[in-house]
Write a protein that holds these residues in place. Structure first.
Motif, mmCIF file in Angstrom:
data_model
loop_
_atom_site.group_PDB
_atom_site.id
_atom_site.type_symbol
_atom_site.label_atom_id
_atom_site.label_comp_id
_atom_site.label_asym_id
_atom_site.label_seq_id
_atom_site.Cartn_x
_atom_site.Cartn_y
_atom_site.Cartn_z
ATOM 1 N N GLY A 184 4.098 9.126 -14.463
ATOM 2 C CA GLY A 184 5.337 8.352 -14.420
ATOM 3 C C GLY A 184 5.196 6.968 -15.020
ATOM 4 N N PRO A 185 6.329 6.336 -15.279
ATOM 5 C CA PRO A 185 6.317 5.077 -16.024
ATOM 6 C C PRO A 185 5.753 3.909 -15.222
ATOM 7 N N VAL A 186 4.957 3.114 -15.875
ATOM 8 C CA VAL A 186 4.490 1.858 -15.307
ATOM 9 C C VAL A 186 4.709 0.758 -16.346
ATOM 10 N N ALA A 187 4.856 -0.469 -15.867
ATOM 11 C CA ALA A 187 5.042 -1.600 -16.782
ATOM 12 C C ALA A 187 3.698 -1.986 -17.397
ATOM 13 N N LEU A 188 3.668 -2.082 -18.706
ATOM 14 C CA LEU A 188 2.432 -2.468 -19.398
ATOM 15 C C LEU A 188 2.751 -3.600 -20.362
ATOM 16 N N PRO A 189 2.711 -4.815 -19.873
ATOM 17 C CA PRO A 189 3.236 -5.958 -20.620
ATOM 18 C C PRO A 189 2.251 -6.542 -21.622
ATOM 19 N N TYR A 190 1.736 -5.701 -22.491
ATOM 20 C CA TYR A 190 0.831 -6.207 -23.531
ATOM 21 C C TYR A 190 1.372 -5.860 -24.912
#
Lengths: 250, 250
Positions: free
Chosen positions: B184-190
């Motif tokens: 499932g989706p996770v935030a990956l702020p890179y």
DNA sequence: CGCTTCTTTGACCCTTATCAATGGCTGTGG
DNA sequence: CCACAGCCATTGATAAGGGTCAAAGAAGCG
């Protein structure tokens, strides 16, 4: 595995200024903490990846390497193990090794009990600090290795490795630093394959690059002896700025 | 730098089963040990390479990265920093950071005094054990990273990184593990550049490889969200065997 | 001495870096 | 509200660094 032969008081490493000087009290404690000595023959495995070891070690003499092997058979050499290094801390603290440690020469190691680590952390804050320090140094070194492999080309990688290895060994052999300064010879008992696997290069290309450095008069690694007439140039090639800090022992 | 806003007793990370459960006593101690909280804006530097910091930190929220920069301008991303991570231990124990830590999102961090570390090691053997554990975990992770960069090709490296990042983030977001299981989706702020610099690849090739994984339905990283419909395949591609152990906090 | 292990060298080619240009998004100011 | 600047993602073309294959020397060893 033999009975203790060297008391911590007579530890040959202790007089080396590469390491910090422990107090009488600490020595007494470490002596009681030490279970004995372990001798490992060349080519033999000291610690196996995945194994839960009941002990951890400090290297007294001899050299080896940490490595990780993939199911496919490829291997990565994580680092080169030398006298004064602490090995097996992973297993002691996490319960399982995530890499293997293998001897390349005959090695002798100080044996400590895994359960003793808890005691050490509780009763010897200075030693606890040392353990933390050693772990931190390891982290620093791995970070530098990562940067080297990730960003530099083959020549730079090899230059970096040779300088780092030479510096460390020269300080062990000659604490005065004369060897270090003049790039004098040190024993480097590894195969080119080991260096290649440490740097993420093929054996062939490692060999050719070493040959080029030798032709250029910068580095000569033959007969198990390493000389770095061009240590300065090599260091600047690899963009090595400062050196590794003095480390605590045990 | 503000005054303490979150007591250790109410620490939002505590209730996450990703971390070990501390005792009342330990919480009391940590509370007294905590100096305050620090908030850092995106793009700002938390710790600078070469700097001697008087503090070290635990990440409360937000994300960042550890990196090393060469004189030539190239940089290596050492690791991605997430809530629960301890940063600045190097400076605390060795007196100087050998890499920088930068925020990619707004971060808030628990601030601890460097001198307090000594006190902690002396008076809180359990916490001392935790610090050692965290250092050991870091070492394990760096070793795995090294092996990945040194031995695997571009597709495998990216698969490895995505799986590792996803697993860690999924466990943070959803301790039950449902997210982890279904990719499932996770935030990956890179940025892709960050991933490229972490894996020793060029931005262009990273982009193309990500595109190929997306086309193959294995991984989709867009809009700052990461989904891994093919987590299993990715993991086997990268020869990831087991997962990272549960970690202590602070 | 013959065997094994390691080093050395040459030929070929593949993966990945580099160069270059376009497209998309966001924020800012005229 | 649109134009422009900046940053990041995307894509195509080209080239080079380093991998792979193959085989021949060296060197240690029983």
């Amino acid at each position: 595995m033999n009975s203790p032969t060297v008391s911590c008081f007579d530890c040959p490493l202790r007089c080396n200024p590469l390491f910090e000087v422990p107090s009488e009290d600490e020595l007494r404690y470490m002596s009681s903490f030490k279970l004995g000595e372990l001798t490992v023959e060349p080519g033999r495995t000291v610690l196996m990846e995945g194994a839960a070891s009941a002990q951890f070690y400090t290297v007294l003499e001899g050299m080896g390497l940490r490595q990780k092997t993939f199911p496919s058979g490829q291997r990565q050499v994580i680092s080169f193990v030398m006298p004064g290094d602490l090995v097996g801390l992973q297993a002691a603290v996490m319960g399982e090794m995530r890499h293997s440690v293998e001897a390349t020469t005959r090695m002798s190691l100080c044996v400590f009990d895994r359960n003793g680590l808890w005691d050490l952390l509780r009763n010897q804050p200075k030693r606890a600090y040392s353990v933390t320090w050693l772990a931190a140094v390891e982290e620093v070194f791995l970070g530098e290795t990562l940067a080297t492999i990730g960003q530099l080309d083959a020549t730079q990688r090899i230059a970096w490795a040779l300088v780092r290895l030479h510096d460390r060994l020269a300080m062990l052999d000659d604490p005065e630093g004369a060897l270090l300064a003049n790039g004098g010879p040190v024993a480097l008992p590894y195969r080119q394959q080991d260096l290649a696997d440490a740097l993420g290069l093929s054996l062939v290309h490692t060999n050719k690059t070493l040959a080029r450095l030798k032709a250029g008069g910068l580095a000569d690694w033959s007969g198990g002896q390493l000389r770095l007439p061009g240590r300065r140039q090599l260091a600047s090639l690899a963009m090595i700025d400062d050196e590794m800090p003095r480390r605590p022992l045990l």
